[in-house]
Design an enzyme around this catalytic site. Structure first.
Site, PDB file in Angstrom:
ATOM      1  N   LYS A 194       2.419  -5.981  -4.926  1.00 51.76           N
ATOM      2  CA  LYS A 194       2.567  -6.620  -3.897  1.00 51.76           C
ATOM      3  C   LYS A 194       3.132  -7.837  -4.149  1.00 51.76           C
ATOM      4  CE  LYS A 194      -0.330  -4.569  -1.126  1.00 51.76           C
ATOM      5  NZ  LYS A 194      -0.106  -3.915   0.265  1.00 51.76           N
ATOM      6  N   ASP A 242       5.762  -3.667  -2.205  1.00 45.89           N
ATOM      7  CA  ASP A 242       5.489  -4.103  -0.807  1.00 45.89           C
ATOM      8  C   ASP A 242       5.438  -5.349  -0.520  1.00 45.89           C
ATOM      9  OD1 ASP A 242       4.244  -3.940   1.695  1.00 45.89           O
ATOM     10  OD2 ASP A 242       2.211  -2.792   1.218  1.00 45.89           O
ATOM     11  N   GLU A 267       8.209  -1.304   0.614  1.00 42.68           N
ATOM     12  CA  GLU A 267       7.483  -1.021   1.842  1.00 42.68           C
ATOM     13  C   GLU A 267       7.650  -2.455   2.674  1.00 42.68           C
ATOM     14  OE1 GLU A 267       3.381  -0.145   2.600  1.00 42.68           O
ATOM     15  OE2 GLU A 267       3.359   1.228   0.678  1.00 42.68           O
ATOM     16  N   ASP A 272       5.665   0.345   7.265  1.00 45.77           N
ATOM     17  CA  ASP A 272       4.162   0.287   7.256  1.00 45.77           C
ATOM     18  C   ASP A 272       3.531  -0.495   8.549  1.00 45.77           C
ATOM     19  OD1 ASP A 272       1.418   0.120   6.851  1.00 45.77           O
ATOM     20  OD2 ASP A 272       1.450  -0.843   5.046  1.00 45.77           O
ATOM     21  N   LYS A 305      -1.560   5.375   8.035  1.00 49.39           N
ATOM     22  CA  LYS A 305      -2.657   5.054   7.559  1.00 49.39           C
ATOM     23  C   LYS A 305      -3.678   5.398   9.008  1.00 49.39           C
ATOM     24  CE  LYS A 305      -1.188   1.274   4.954  1.00 49.39           C
ATOM     25  NZ  LYS A 305      -1.223  -0.331   4.781  1.00 49.39           N
TER      26      LYS A 305
HETATM   27 MG    MG Z   1       2.163  -1.614   2.989  1.00 44.95          MG
END
Ligand code: MG
Length: 359
Positions: free
Chosen positions: A175, A199, A226, A251, A273
């Site tokens: 991240k 991400d 992402e 995303d 997701k």
């Molecule tokens: Mg993501």
């Protein structure tokens, strides 16, 4: 062959007897995170999700809602939505297409609540038929992908320590998106040479600067990125995609199948997701649409117990990439389902989701 009214053949319900409505229970579950979880957008040490149990004809199905503030959801909005939707389930879980259409028409948004019900319906149906859910989804469990393991934002030494703890995972998802992204990735590279997903969670604002950073990342073993820019910035995303080689995955910009054609003009793939799509039915539609448009498919997650993660894992053989580690970030997961062996997802072969654990 004749049969007198009210005398059903063995195993059939009495024709005159009204079919019982499905019963849906829900309960909040307070999850404790193993580490403080920090993204470009927020930071947390606990997570409140909502579990559901659908009962009908002596069979149960479990589901989970993992609400996300990014989509104006929390556990209370989920409870309200479930209470509104539960009386509309009807009396036959096998008619799930019709049921899900009806729920969609009754309430806009609220994807996490709908995901909980969709997952419970899928679990119920597969348990009723006595097969693991992956059979119902047409997925080959031997093709379940490697899952990445996510390293939340922190001071670099703490992120390095999390990387060491994640020794069993072949791919790490790092991240970034707050500041000092290069320092973070350089720090990660000091302790591992594993392939990295990165991400940014919409954390970057300037497409030109994003291109510069991405070109640098291409040289250090990053394999995909992402959501570098805010979801609404489609022109920025196009600009980035046109100037880099690294696959760029949408995303936050991608919730349902309606988003996919637009995103195909600006991204190389989508991160699906269940909690964004509203469940497995929509996720499958998204996979088909993305494939038809030549896009890569990643299956991701929120912070979820083994209920939600196992549901996504049953679908994962149909995806290119999996990031299904949300249950592993929790210290008090009440269930066991999918496991990870040599970095790869191992699907339970018991009926339905194949969960163990007490409601
Ligand atoms: Mg993501």
């Amino acid at each position: 062959m004749t049969r007198s009214a009210g005398r059903p053949a063995r195993g059939e319900p009495a024709r005159d007897a009204p079919a019982a409505a499905m019963r849906l229970e829900r309960r909040k579950v307070d999850l404790t995170l193993r580490h403080t979880w920090t993204l470009a957008r927020n930071s947390s040490t606990t997570k409140a999700n909502v579990l559901v149990r659908l009962s009908h004809g002596g069979i149960e199905g479990l589901g989970e809602a993992a609400p996300n503030v990014r989509y104006d959801e929390d556990w209370q909005t989920v409870m309200t939505a479930i209470d509104l939707l539960a009386p509309r389930l009807g009396d036959d879980p096998l008619r799930y297409e019709e049921i899900i259409d009806r729920l969609e028409a009754s309430l806009p948004g609220n994807h996490a609540a709908k995901a909980a019900i969709d997952i419970a319906l899928h679990d119920w149906i597969a348990r009723k038929e006595g097969v693991p859910l992956y059979r119902k989804l047409g997925a080959d469990p031997k093709k379940a992908p490697v899952t990445s393991f996510s390293i939340g934002l922190d001071e670099v030494p703490a992120m390095q320590e999390k990387v060491r703890e994640a020794a069993g995972f072949a791919i790490l998802k790092i991240k970034v998106g707050l500041q000092d992204d290069r320092a973070i990735l350089e720090g990660i590279r000091e302790v591992t040479d594993r392939p990295l997903y990165v991400d940014a969670n919409e954390g970057w604002k300037d497409p030109r600067q994003a291109v510069e950073t991405i070109k640098w990342m291409e040289g250090i073993g990053v394999v995909l990125l992402e959501q570098p820019l805010p979801a609404a910035d489609l022109d920025g995303a196009k600009y980035v995609r046109d100037h880099v080689d690294l696959p760029i995955i949408a995303d936050e910009a991608c919730l349902t199948v309606d988003d996919v054609p637009r995103l195909a003009t600006a991204y190389d793939g989508i991160n699906i997701k269940l909690q964004k799509s509203g469940g497995l039915r929509m996720a499958r539609r998204m996979i088909e649409r993305a494939r038809a448009l030549g896009m890569k498919v990643m299956l991701g997650c929120m912070i979820e117990t083994s209920i939600g993660i196992t549901a996504a894992a049953h679908l994962s053989p149909l995806a290119d990439h999996a990031d299904l580690d949300g249950n592993l970030l929790i210290a008090n997961d009440p269930f066991r389902g999918v496991t990870v062996r040599d970095g790869r997802l191992v699907l339970p072969d018991r009926p339905g989701l194949g969960l163990e654990g007490a409601w």
